[in-house]
Design an enzyme around this catalytic site. Structure first.
Site, PDB file in Angstrom:
ATOM      1  N   ASN A   9       1.851 -10.878   7.605  1.00  0.00           N
ATOM      2  CA  ASN A   9       1.932 -10.928   6.171  1.00  0.00           C
ATOM      3  C   ASN A   9       1.727 -12.141   5.499  1.00  0.00           C
ATOM      4  O   ASN A   9       2.901 -12.691   5.456  1.00  0.00           O
ATOM      5  CB  ASN A   9       3.301 -10.080   5.628  1.00  0.00           C
ATOM      6  CG  ASN A   9       3.207  -9.701   4.130  1.00  0.00           C
ATOM      7  OD1 ASN A   9       2.084 -10.091   3.501  1.00  0.00           O
ATOM      8  ND2 ASN A   9       4.335  -9.394   3.592  1.00  0.00           N
ATOM      9  N   LYS A  11       1.289 -12.894   2.492  1.00  0.00           N
ATOM     10  CA  LYS A  11       2.010 -13.030   0.986  1.00  0.00           C
ATOM     11  C   LYS A  11       0.777 -13.645   0.270  1.00  0.00           C
ATOM     12  O   LYS A  11      -0.046 -13.520   0.450  1.00  0.00           O
ATOM     13  CB  LYS A  11       3.220 -13.487   1.270  1.00  0.00           C
ATOM     14  CG  LYS A  11       4.090 -12.782   2.126  1.00  0.00           C
ATOM     15  CD  LYS A  11       5.564 -12.872   2.006  1.00  0.00           C
ATOM     16  CE  LYS A  11       6.330 -12.355   3.235  1.00  0.00           C
ATOM     17  NZ  LYS A  11       8.079 -12.669   3.225  1.00  0.00           N
ATOM     18  N   HIS A  94       6.648  -3.337   0.016  1.00  0.00           N
ATOM     19  CA  HIS A  94       7.218  -4.521   0.617  1.00  0.00           C
ATOM     20  C   HIS A  94       8.384  -4.854  -0.479  1.00  0.00           C
ATOM     21  O   HIS A  94       8.305  -4.504  -1.683  1.00  0.00           O
ATOM     22  CB  HIS A  94       6.223  -5.725   0.581  1.00  0.00           C
ATOM     23  CG  HIS A  94       6.853  -6.579   1.299  1.00  0.00           C
ATOM     24  ND1 HIS A  94       7.968  -7.695   0.766  1.00  0.00           N
ATOM     25  CD2 HIS A  94       6.789  -7.296   2.594  1.00  0.00           C
ATOM     26  CE1 HIS A  94       8.082  -8.622   1.514  1.00  0.00           C
ATOM     27  NE2 HIS A  94       7.533  -8.325   2.845  1.00  0.00           N
ATOM     28  N   GLU A  96       9.443  -7.317  -1.613  1.00  0.00           N
ATOM     29  CA  GLU A  96       8.883  -8.379  -2.852  1.00  0.00           C
ATOM     30  C   GLU A  96       8.662  -7.406  -4.022  1.00  0.00           C
ATOM     31  O   GLU A  96       8.592  -7.978  -5.104  1.00  0.00           O
ATOM     32  CB  GLU A  96       8.200  -9.392  -2.163  1.00  0.00           C
ATOM     33  CG  GLU A  96       8.992 -10.567  -1.482  1.00  0.00           C
ATOM     34  CD  GLU A  96       7.988 -10.957  -0.333  1.00  0.00           C
ATOM     35  OE1 GLU A  96       6.957 -11.009  -0.272  1.00  0.00           O
ATOM     36  OE2 GLU A  96       8.984 -11.573   0.539  1.00  0.00           O
ATOM     37  N   GLU A 166      12.503  -4.035   7.167  1.00  0.00           N
ATOM     38  CA  GLU A 166      12.560  -5.558   6.721  1.00  0.00           C
ATOM     39  C   GLU A 166      13.837  -5.250   5.903  1.00  0.00           C
ATOM     40  O   GLU A 166      13.907  -5.150   4.970  1.00  0.00           O
ATOM     41  CB  GLU A 166      11.462  -5.913   5.990  1.00  0.00           C
ATOM     42  CG  GLU A 166      10.106  -5.711   6.715  1.00  0.00           C
ATOM     43  CD  GLU A 166       9.302  -6.757   6.351  1.00  0.00           C
ATOM     44  OE1 GLU A 166       8.678  -7.536   7.002  1.00  0.00           O
ATOM     45  OE2 GLU A 166       9.040  -6.782   4.789  1.00  0.00           O
ATOM     46  N   GLY A 172      12.624 -14.476   4.843  1.00  0.00           N
ATOM     47  CA  GLY A 172      12.260 -15.741   4.318  1.00  0.00           C
ATOM     48  C   GLY A 172      13.515 -16.591   4.194  1.00  0.00           C
ATOM     49  O   GLY A 172      13.772 -17.733   3.844  1.00  0.00           O
ATOM     50  N   SER A 212      12.379 -13.107   9.239  1.00  0.00           N
ATOM     51  CA  SER A 212      12.471 -14.173   9.833  1.00  0.00           C
ATOM     52  C   SER A 212      11.977 -13.998  11.613  1.00  0.00           C
ATOM     53  O   SER A 212      12.549 -14.538  12.171  1.00  0.00           O
ATOM     54  CB  SER A 212      13.723 -14.794   9.772  1.00  0.00           C
ATOM     55  OG  SER A 212      13.976 -15.061   8.534  1.00  0.00           O
TER      56      SER A 212
HETATM   57  P1  13P Z   1       9.468 -13.902   6.859  1.00  0.00           P
HETATM   58  O1  13P Z   1       8.982 -13.735   8.444  1.00  0.00           O
HETATM   59  O2  13P Z   1       8.985 -15.034   6.231  1.00  0.00           O
HETATM   60  O3  13P Z   1      10.976 -13.819   6.923  1.00  0.00           O
HETATM   61  O4  13P Z   1       8.946 -12.651   6.187  1.00  0.00           O
HETATM   62  C1  13P Z   1       9.004 -11.238   6.717  1.00  0.00           C
HETATM   63  C2  13P Z   1       8.312 -10.362   5.548  1.00  0.00           C
HETATM   64  O5  13P Z   1       8.694 -10.049   4.680  1.00  0.00           O
HETATM   65  C3  13P Z   1       6.959  -9.773   6.331  1.00  0.00           C
HETATM   66  O6  13P Z   1       6.418  -8.720   5.474  1.00  0.00           O
END
Ligand code: 13P
Length: 250
Positions: A9, A11, A94, A96, A166, A172, A212
């Site tokens: 992903n 982002k 997601h 976010e 997640e 992150g 992560s």
């Molecule tokens: P990270 O791997 O940067 O923690 O992000 C995970 C994520 O949100 C994947 O959609």
């Protein structure tokens, strides 16, 4: 047997030029991968990404989709538009988007329906916040998010859906759920699918872990019986790192 699926992903990262550069590096590194490999990229990179991975084993995904067919929704993108660009997977719900853009369980469900109606495969994200985890609400939250996301979704569609667990506190942050924790929590999600549909349906659906995940912890996470793949943020932005997650057993 559930085939492992490792998805990146990106982002809000990578311009068109950066998309070509990253994928030109990635293609040879993952060409003999056993896992299914997916990259979910920003809308502006979809055409370039599709071009760069043409004829390879990498599948193309988007990061969101609107539920309406078309119309006055400034700034939004429809399932039809994605399909025409060769998109196969789409991330929906997601954290976010839930956190910063007002995504709700209901809009997640609307997007899932629109995606399926147009032959896109949703990667449906669920996961609890730190507050919810510390408040002992993990099960309640995941059962609710899963149940709402799958509302009025036909059993026949389950083969076309991937779930990503997640935990919001692990995204992150460098904090990973322990492999055992991720496994046990995914078991709750799978149990919910069993209740909503059937045991066999639950056995078949693929559930990823995300948060992560990186070349160092991928092997241990992927060794857990409930974990069928990963949704990778930060580590998907470097070709070598992402390829090492994809080839977690090497
Ligand atoms: P990270 O791997 O940067 O923690 O992000 C995970 C994520 O949100 C994947 O959609």
């Amino acid at each position: 047997m559930r085939r492992p699926i490792i998805a990146g992903n990106w982002k809000m990262n990578n311009t068109k030029a950066q998309t070509y550069a990253l994928l030109n590096d990635l293609v040879p590194l993952v060409k003999d991968a056993e896992a299914e490999v997916v990259i979910c990229v920003p809308y502006t990179s979809i055409w370039a990404a599709g071009d760069a991975i043409k004829g390879t084993n990498i599948h193309l995904g988007a990061e969101n989709v609107h539920w309406a067919e078309k119309g006055a929704f400034t700034g939004e993108i429809s399932a039809d538009m994605l399909k025409e660009q060769g998109v196969e997977y789409v991330i929906i719900g997601h954290s976010e988007r839930r956190q910063y853009f007002g995504e709700t369980d209901q809009t997640v469900n609307m997007r899932v329906k629109a995606a399926l109606a147009h032959g896109l495969k949703p990667i449906i994200c669920v996961g609890e916040t730190l507050e919810e985890r510390e408040g002992g609400k993990v099960e309640e939250v995941l059962v609710r998010q899963t149940t709402e996301a799958f509302k009025e979704i036909d059993k026949d569609e389950l083969d076309n859906i991937v779930i990503a667990y997640e935990p919001v506190w692990a995204i992150g942050t460098g904090k990973t759920a322990t492999a055992q924790d991720a496994n046990d929590t995914i078991a709750i999600i799978r149990g919910t699918i069993a209740k909503l549909y059937c045991e066999k349906c639950a056995d078949k659906i693929r559930i990823q872990y995300g948060g992560s995940m990186n070349p160092k912890n991928a092997k241990e996470l992927m060794a857990m019986p409930q974990i069928d793949g990963g949704l990778i943020g930060g580590a998907s932005l470097k070709a070598v790192d992402f390829s090492q997650v994809v080839k977690y057993n090497a």
